[in-house]
Design a protein around this motif. Structure first.
Motif, PDB file in Angstrom:
ATOM      1  N   MET A 164     -12.920 -11.861  10.556  1.00 23.08           N
ATOM      2  CA  MET A 164     -12.402 -10.666   9.894  1.00 23.08           C
ATOM      3  C   MET A 164     -11.017 -11.143   9.400  1.00 23.08           C
ATOM      4  SD  MET A 164     -12.963  -7.648   9.233  1.00 23.08           S
ATOM      5  CE  MET A 164     -11.930  -6.170   8.870  1.00 23.08           C
ATOM      6  N   GLU A 165     -10.241 -11.968  10.347  1.00 19.25           N
ATOM      7  CA  GLU A 165      -8.938 -12.338  10.073  1.00 19.25           C
ATOM      8  C   GLU A 165      -8.723 -13.318   8.773  1.00 19.25           C
ATOM      9  OE1 GLU A 165      -5.322 -14.744  11.928  1.00 19.25           O
ATOM     10  OE2 GLU A 165      -6.937 -14.530  13.002  1.00 19.25           O
ATOM     11  N   LYS A 166      -9.678 -13.738   8.369  1.00 20.42           N
ATOM     12  CA  LYS A 166      -9.874 -14.821   7.289  1.00 20.42           C
ATOM     13  C   LYS A 166      -9.951 -14.021   5.996  1.00 20.42           C
ATOM     14  CE  LYS A 166     -11.056 -19.137   9.495  1.00 20.42           C
ATOM     15  NZ  LYS A 166     -11.731 -20.138   9.481  1.00 20.42           N
ATOM     16  N   ILE A 167     -11.036 -12.852   6.038  1.00 18.65           N
ATOM     17  CA  ILE A 167     -11.023 -12.057   4.970  1.00 18.65           C
ATOM     18  C   ILE A 167      -9.976 -11.235   4.512  1.00 18.65           C
ATOM     19  CG2 ILE A 167     -12.316  -9.957   4.116  1.00 18.65           C
ATOM     20  CD1 ILE A 167     -14.829 -10.982   5.814  1.00 18.65           C
ATOM     21  N   VAL A 168      -9.122 -10.803   5.520  1.00 18.72           N
ATOM     22  CA  VAL A 168      -7.981 -10.046   5.305  1.00 18.72           C
ATOM     23  C   VAL A 168      -6.853 -10.965   4.827  1.00 18.72           C
ATOM     24  CG1 VAL A 168      -6.043  -8.752   6.306  1.00 18.72           C
ATOM     25  CG2 VAL A 168      -8.557  -8.356   7.106  1.00 18.72           C
ATOM     26  N   LEU A 169      -6.877 -12.070   5.271  1.00 15.16           N
ATOM     27  CA  LEU A 169      -5.707 -12.953   4.856  1.00 15.16           C
ATOM     28  C   LEU A 169      -5.918 -13.558   3.223  1.00 15.16           C
ATOM     29  CD1 LEU A 169      -3.201 -14.662   5.697  1.00 15.16           C
ATOM     30  CD2 LEU A 169      -4.771 -16.596   6.325  1.00 15.16           C
ATOM     31  N   ILE A 170      -7.327 -13.698   3.007  1.00 10.41           N
ATOM     32  CA  ILE A 170      -7.690 -13.916   1.638  1.00 10.41           C
ATOM     33  C   ILE A 170      -7.298 -12.785   0.611  1.00 10.41           C
ATOM     34  CG2 ILE A 170      -9.575 -14.696  -0.003  1.00 10.41           C
ATOM     35  CD1 ILE A 170     -10.834 -16.125   2.406  1.00 10.41           C
ATOM     36  N   VAL A 171      -7.622 -11.656   1.030  1.00 11.51           N
ATOM     37  CA  VAL A 171      -7.163 -10.479   0.198  1.00 11.51           C
ATOM     38  C   VAL A 171      -5.734 -10.426   0.096  1.00 11.51           C
ATOM     39  CG1 VAL A 171      -7.196  -7.841   0.276  1.00 11.51           C
ATOM     40  CG2 VAL A 171      -9.371  -9.422   0.783  1.00 11.51           C
ATOM     41  N   HIS A 172      -5.097 -10.533   1.227  1.00 12.34           N
ATOM     42  CA  HIS A 172      -3.581 -10.595   1.091  1.00 12.34           C
ATOM     43  C   HIS A 172      -2.979 -11.492   0.311  1.00 12.34           C
ATOM     44  CE1 HIS A 172       0.396  -9.596   2.968  1.00 12.34           C
ATOM     45  NE2 HIS A 172       0.579 -11.041   3.287  1.00 12.34           N
ATOM     46  N   ILE A 173      -3.539 -12.718   0.297  1.00 11.31           N
ATOM     47  CA  ILE A 173      -2.982 -13.855  -0.706  1.00 11.31           C
ATOM     48  C   ILE A 173      -3.238 -13.478  -2.031  1.00 11.31           C
ATOM     49  CG2 ILE A 173      -3.274 -16.242  -1.448  1.00 11.31           C
ATOM     50  CD1 ILE A 173      -3.458 -16.773   1.760  1.00 11.31           C
ATOM     51  N   LEU A 174      -4.522 -13.103  -2.163  1.00 11.68           N
ATOM     52  CA  LEU A 174      -4.971 -12.747  -3.865  1.00 11.68           C
ATOM     53  C   LEU A 174      -3.901 -11.542  -4.118  1.00 11.68           C
ATOM     54  CD1 LEU A 174      -8.633 -13.201  -3.715  1.00 11.68           C
ATOM     55  CD2 LEU A 174      -6.955 -14.669  -4.626  1.00 11.68           C
ATOM     56  N   THR A 175      -3.760 -10.583  -3.564  1.00  7.25           N
ATOM     57  CA  THR A 175      -3.016  -9.455  -3.760  1.00  7.25           C
ATOM     58  C   THR A 175      -1.482  -9.860  -3.986  1.00  7.25           C
ATOM     59  OG1 THR A 175      -4.487  -7.955  -2.444  1.00  7.25           O
ATOM     60  CG2 THR A 175      -2.294  -7.056  -3.018  1.00  7.25           C
ATOM     61  N   ALA A 176      -0.983 -10.802  -3.320  1.00  8.51           N
ATOM     62  CA  ALA A 176       0.382 -11.228  -3.401  1.00  8.51           C
ATOM     63  C   ALA A 176       0.599 -11.939  -4.779  1.00  8.51           C
ATOM     64  CB  ALA A 176       0.813 -12.076  -2.491  1.00  8.51           C
ATOM     65  N   LEU A 177      -0.426 -12.965  -5.083  1.00  8.75           N
ATOM     66  CA  LEU A 177      -0.575 -13.646  -6.509  1.00  8.75           C
ATOM     67  C   LEU A 177      -0.600 -12.594  -7.604  1.00  8.75           C
ATOM     68  CD1 LEU A 177      -2.529 -16.681  -5.650  1.00  8.75           C
ATOM     69  CD2 LEU A 177      -0.018 -16.511  -5.840  1.00  8.75           C
ATOM     70  N   GLY A 178      -1.498 -11.596  -7.300  1.00  9.18           N
ATOM     71  CA  GLY A 178      -1.696 -10.502  -8.174  1.00  9.18           C
ATOM     72  C   GLY A 178      -0.509  -9.757  -8.638  1.00  9.18           C
ATOM     73  N   ILE A 179       0.480  -9.280  -7.534  1.00  5.50           N
ATOM     74  CA  ILE A 179       1.479  -8.562  -7.774  1.00  5.50           C
ATOM     75  C   ILE A 179       2.586  -9.174  -8.446  1.00  5.50           C
ATOM     76  CG2 ILE A 179       3.808  -7.806  -6.531  1.00  5.50           C
ATOM     77  CD1 ILE A 179       1.764  -6.859  -4.288  1.00  5.50           C
ATOM     78  N   VAL A 180       2.547 -10.773  -8.187  1.00  6.44           N
ATOM     79  CA  VAL A 180       3.729 -11.629  -8.965  1.00  6.44           C
ATOM     80  C   VAL A 180       3.233 -11.703 -10.445  1.00  6.44           C
ATOM     81  CG1 VAL A 180       4.111 -14.063  -9.082  1.00  6.44           C
ATOM     82  CG2 VAL A 180       4.278 -12.972  -7.213  1.00  6.44           C
ATOM     83  N   ALA A 181       1.953 -11.830 -10.734  1.00  8.21           N
ATOM     84  CA  ALA A 181       1.474 -11.922 -12.114  1.00  8.21           C
ATOM     85  C   ALA A 181       1.685 -10.524 -12.850  1.00  8.21           C
ATOM     86  CB  ALA A 181      -0.045 -12.237 -12.117  1.00  8.21           C
ATOM     87  N   LEU A 182       1.635  -9.523 -12.230  1.00 11.59           N
ATOM     88  CA  LEU A 182       1.622  -8.275 -12.784  1.00 11.59           C
ATOM     89  C   LEU A 182       3.137  -7.892 -13.071  1.00 11.59           C
ATOM     90  CD1 LEU A 182      -0.814  -5.904 -11.091  1.00 11.59           C
ATOM     91  CD2 LEU A 182      -0.760  -6.389 -13.536  1.00 11.59           C
ATOM     92  N   ILE A 183       3.997  -8.291 -12.299  1.00 12.77           N
ATOM     93  CA  ILE A 183       5.304  -8.116 -12.503  1.00 12.77           C
ATOM     94  C   ILE A 183       6.029  -8.964 -13.707  1.00 12.77           C
ATOM     95  CG2 ILE A 183       7.876  -8.538 -11.483  1.00 12.77           C
ATOM     96  CD1 ILE A 183       6.585  -7.477  -8.891  1.00 12.77           C
ATOM     97  N   LEU A 184       5.508 -10.492 -13.601  1.00  9.55           N
ATOM     98  CA  LEU A 184       5.680 -11.217 -14.812  1.00  9.55           C
ATOM     99  C   LEU A 184       5.321 -10.749 -15.932  1.00  9.55           C
ATOM    100  CD1 LEU A 184       5.243 -14.615 -13.177  1.00  9.55           C
ATOM    101  CD2 LEU A 184       7.634 -13.312 -13.599  1.00  9.55           C
TER     102      LEU A 184
END
Length: 127
Positions: free
Chosen positions: A1-21
Motif C-alpha cells: 500500500m505504501e508503494k502505491i501511495v508513494l508512486i501516486v505522490h511522485i507522479l502527482t508532484a511531477l504533474g504539478i510541476v508540468a502544469l505550472i510550467l
C-alpha cells in the motif's frame, strides 16, 4: 500500500510541476484583449487559464492527500506508542553548549591571564 501511495505522490508532484510550467503569467493575457491573435489558439481566446488552473488545483489536492497518507503510514510503521514519546523526552540526557571546567582545561585555545586588581591600569591614557 505504501508503494502505491508513494508512486501516486511522485507522479502527482511531477504533474504539478508540468502544469505550472505550461501556465502563462497574468501579463500574458493582456495582448489578447487588443487582438493579439490569441483567438486562434488551441484553448480559445480566453487562453488556457481555466483548464490549467483547475487541473493544478486537483493535482494539489491529490498531492496533499498523498502527503498526509504517507505521514500516517510512516507513523504507524515506526512501532513507537504515543505514550512512550514523553517518557523518551524526559529520559534524554541534558545537552548543553556551555563547556564545563574539565572541557576548558583540555582545550587547545590558550587562556588569557586577567590581572586581579586594576590599579596598574590608568583610566586615561598618558599623553
Amino acid at each position: 500500500m505504501e508503494k502505491i501511495v508513494l508512486i501516486v505522490h511522485i507522479l502527482t508532484a511531477l504533474g504539478i510541476v508540468a502544469l505550472i510550467l505550461m501556465q502563462q503569467g497574468k501579463g500574458a493575457s493582456a495582448g489578447a484583449s487588443f487582438g493579439g491573435g490569441a483567438s486562434q489558439t488551441v484553448f480559445g481566446s480566453e487562453g488556457s487559464g481555466n483548464f490549467f488552473t483547475r487541473a493544478t488545483a486537483i493535482f494539489a489536492f491529490v498531492f496533499f492527500c498523498t502527503s498526509f497518507g504517507l505521514a500516517i503510514i510512516a507513523k504507524n510503521s515506526a512501532n513507537i506508542p504515543d505514550e512512550a514519546i514523553p517518557a523518551m523526552i524526559e529520559s534524554a540526557p541534558a545537552m548543553s553548549d556551555v563547556p564545563t571546567a574539565a572541557e576548558e582545561a583540555q582545550s587547545d585555545v590558550p587562556s588569557v591571564d586577567v590581572p586581579e586588581s586594576t590599579d596598574d591600569v590608568p583610566a586615561v591614557p598618558a599623553e
